[in-house]
Structure formats: C-alpha cells, structure tokens
Scaffold this motif. Sequence first.
Motif, PDB file in Angstrom:
ATOM      1  N   ASP A 187       0.954  -1.183   0.011  1.00  0.00           N
ATOM      2  CA  ASP A 187       0.012  -0.050  -0.019  1.00  0.00           C
ATOM      3  C   ASP A 187       0.831   1.206   0.032  1.00  0.00           C
ATOM      4  O   ASP A 187       2.012   1.090   0.542  1.00  0.00           O
ATOM      5  CB  ASP A 187      -0.922  -0.011   1.205  1.00  0.00           C
ATOM      6  CG  ASP A 187      -2.078   0.854   0.981  1.00  0.00           C
ATOM      7  OD1 ASP A 187      -2.257   1.581   0.021  1.00  0.00           O
ATOM      8  OD2 ASP A 187      -2.735   1.339   1.956  1.00  0.00           O
ATOM      9  N   GLY A 214      -2.463  -2.486   4.395  1.00  0.00           N
ATOM     10  CA  GLY A 214      -3.206  -1.154   4.317  1.00  0.00           C
ATOM     11  C   GLY A 214      -2.717  -0.228   5.432  1.00  0.00           C
ATOM     12  O   GLY A 214      -2.493  -0.452   6.610  1.00  0.00           O
ATOM     13  N   ASN A 237      -7.406  -3.327   4.969  1.00  0.00           N
ATOM     14  CA  ASN A 237      -7.173  -1.934   4.892  1.00  0.00           C
ATOM     15  C   ASN A 237      -8.127  -1.233   5.773  1.00  0.00           C
ATOM     16  O   ASN A 237      -8.997  -1.856   6.389  1.00  0.00           O
ATOM     17  CB  ASN A 237      -7.650  -1.618   3.465  1.00  0.00           C
ATOM     18  CG  ASN A 237      -6.757  -1.722   2.339  1.00  0.00           C
ATOM     19  OD1 ASN A 237      -6.230  -0.573   2.111  1.00  0.00           O
ATOM     20  ND2 ASN A 237      -6.423  -2.969   1.798  1.00  0.00           N
ATOM     21  N   ASN A 265     -11.183  -5.772   0.414  1.00  0.00           N
ATOM     22  CA  ASN A 265      -9.753  -5.201   0.414  1.00  0.00           C
ATOM     23  C   ASN A 265      -9.803  -3.733   0.666  1.00  0.00           C
ATOM     24  O   ASN A 265     -10.143  -3.247   1.770  1.00  0.00           O
ATOM     25  CB  ASN A 265      -9.394  -5.463  -1.043  1.00  0.00           C
ATOM     26  CG  ASN A 265      -7.862  -5.457  -1.168  1.00  0.00           C
ATOM     27  OD1 ASN A 265      -7.058  -4.833  -0.336  1.00  0.00           O
ATOM     28  ND2 ASN A 265      -7.461  -6.510  -1.874  1.00  0.00           N
ATOM     29  N   GLY A 266      -9.693  -2.876  -0.222  1.00  0.00           N
ATOM     30  CA  GLY A 266      -9.801  -1.486  -0.388  1.00  0.00           C
ATOM     31  C   GLY A 266     -10.893  -0.882   0.354  1.00  0.00           C
ATOM     32  O   GLY A 266     -11.842  -1.252   0.178  1.00  0.00           O
ATOM     33  N   ASN A 320      -6.488  -1.701  -3.604  1.00  0.00           N
ATOM     34  CA  ASN A 320      -6.626  -0.706  -2.419  1.00  0.00           C
ATOM     35  C   ASN A 320      -7.126   0.580  -3.216  1.00  0.00           C
ATOM     36  O   ASN A 320      -7.113   0.759  -4.550  1.00  0.00           O
ATOM     37  CB  ASN A 320      -5.025  -0.404  -2.113  1.00  0.00           C
ATOM     38  CG  ASN A 320      -4.705  -1.317  -1.172  1.00  0.00           C
ATOM     39  OD1 ASN A 320      -5.342  -2.149  -0.593  1.00  0.00           O
ATOM     40  ND2 ASN A 320      -3.213  -1.283  -0.882  1.00  0.00           N
ATOM     41  N   SER A 362      -1.905  -0.666  -5.055  1.00  0.00           N
ATOM     42  CA  SER A 362      -2.293   0.675  -4.309  1.00  0.00           C
ATOM     43  C   SER A 362      -1.920   1.634  -5.343  1.00  0.00           C
ATOM     44  O   SER A 362      -1.172   1.567  -6.313  1.00  0.00           O
ATOM     45  CB  SER A 362      -1.716   0.478  -3.228  1.00  0.00           C
ATOM     46  OG  SER A 362      -0.244   0.624  -3.464  1.00  0.00           O
TER      47      SER A 362
END
Length: 321
Positions: free
Chosen positions: A22, A66, A111, A168-169, A215, A293
């Motif tokens: 990230d 993250g 994250n 995830n993100g 991300n 990312s």
Amino acid sequence: MTPPTPLVVHRYVAVGGEGPEDVVADSRGRVLTGVADGRILRIDGIADPSATRVEVLAETGGRPLGLELVPDGALLVCDADRGLLRVGLDDGRVQVLAETVAGERLRFCSNAVALSDGSVYFTVSSRRYPLEHWIGDVVERTGTGRLLRLAPGSDRPEVLLDGLQFANGLVPAADESFLVVAETSAYRLTRYWLTGPKSGRHEPFADDLPGMPDNLWRAGKAGPIRVALAGPRVPPLDLLHRGPAALRRAAARVAVRAPYRPAGTVGVLAVDDDGRVLEHLTRRRSGYRMATSVCEASGHLILGSVWERGIAVCALPEPTR
C-alpha cells in the motif's frame, strides 16, 4: 465503461524491501509504505530523482498491508499477522488496537479508514487463507471477507458485513455517509451506508470492473476515488467462479502450490461518489506488475505492489470534468 487511456510511467523507485503493498501520501508529498519484513518506510523527494531518499519509521514485527494516516500524526496499519495497529511516526512506537474479533484471532487484516468521529473501519480479506496463499481465496471465492468497525476507545471490533469476496480497499464518501469496499475477486466495489434511511445496508457501487480492484485512495474530499487494479479479468477464472464449490476448492489447492507470475497489465480507475467511472488508465506489457495500490503525491500518481521491490512514479492525468 469509459474507454481506457495509457498509464504513463516515468520511473521506478527501489525502496530496499519486498512488496510495498500500500502507498499513502502525507501533506508534504512524502509516500509511506510497508514491506514484507515488517518495516514502515517513508519516501521523500518523489518529484526529483536526485533527491529521493528512503527512511525507516518503524517495524511492526509482522506484515504491514493497508495504511491510513490519522489527524494526530500517527499511522493506522493493517498487519496481516498482528491485526490492527497504530504506529507513532515520531517515535516508531507500535500499539495493537485490535487482535481478535468475535472470539477469533484477527488475521489478514487488509485496509482501514478513520472517520471524523474517531471510528476506525477496516477489512479482513479472507478467514480461510493467509496472505501467503491469497490466490487460493481469489480462485475459490470463499466469501469469507469482512468489514469491521472499531469504536473510539474500544479494542473489540464489531462485524458490520460478512460474506464479502476478498474484501480489500476501503474509502469513505466525501460526506462520510457511506463507505466503499473493494471486493477483489468479484470485480466490484460495494457501498455500505453509514447514515440515512439505508444505514447498515449495502449495495453494489460499481460492478463488472475491467480488473481486480485492490486498494482505494482519495486525495481530499473533493477528489475522485482512485482504484488500483491489481490485474485484468481472466476469462477462465470467470468461468471457474460460475462452477460448483467443490471444483473451485480443488482448483484453489492447485493454485496455492503452483508457481505464480502476475499478468503484465496494470490499471487505475477514477470513480466519483455516484459510482461512475470517470477515467480508466491502463498499461499492458508493463514491467511493473500487480499494482495493488495508488495514491497522489507531488503531482504524480504513485503505484505500490505486493509483488515488486519498489514503487512506480506515473503521470497524473488532467482533472476529470
């Protein structure tokens, strides 16, 4: 879908570590990242190759993924081994904020975002596969990802959403009325409402994406949501995902043992708060693979990768209208 335009890479910056998964930027344009050996790094001088330098800020003792800068000058870190951490950027002190959830060890924390009320929201990508076998979850589509909330002053996260496909993100809406969660193996972004009549409910935000969202990043409240696409869609994988669970499990067992090399296509999307894709940047046959990312720093787009040993400095497109 907005037609793709070329992603222009200016240069690569080695960070002295593997897998800067990230990347986030501070107010001075410095880029922070975490690498596989547990170090948190800060890269200064991104805009000037002759002035670029890398410094070590802290060591988590695990595997940082993250990152999220918070107003008091600290850094939230989702550590795949240790849980949700807070790292002091001045002294490098590492504090564990949460290491269990609902009675089980918090693993594969992915994250996090911090909202203005002090709440921290964060994702868990998989409860079945560890980070080193992430591809098993993507192949099997276990649906064991989660969205969690840690209230101010608490060390016990609550589960807001379960059954996500490799969660995830994470990024908030400009007015903090909802969160956007990336579901990597479902090629989609999901909206979770925090306020209003739909509070506590979720719905598709941007679906059928051209690649696997990883991300997410937003430059201030006015900017678009940047989405890193770690890889393109893979038609055989799409077909497998429509098959029975037993077949997917068998394929996952093979995938975690087979040699893996990422595809040579990376991409970045820009999405507004209505879920409209404003921009699609892509680079095929890229020497920089698996962009997990993206952030903006010093007038550039910066890419991070769980696969590479450095970051990519790319051209920042003109603002979308």
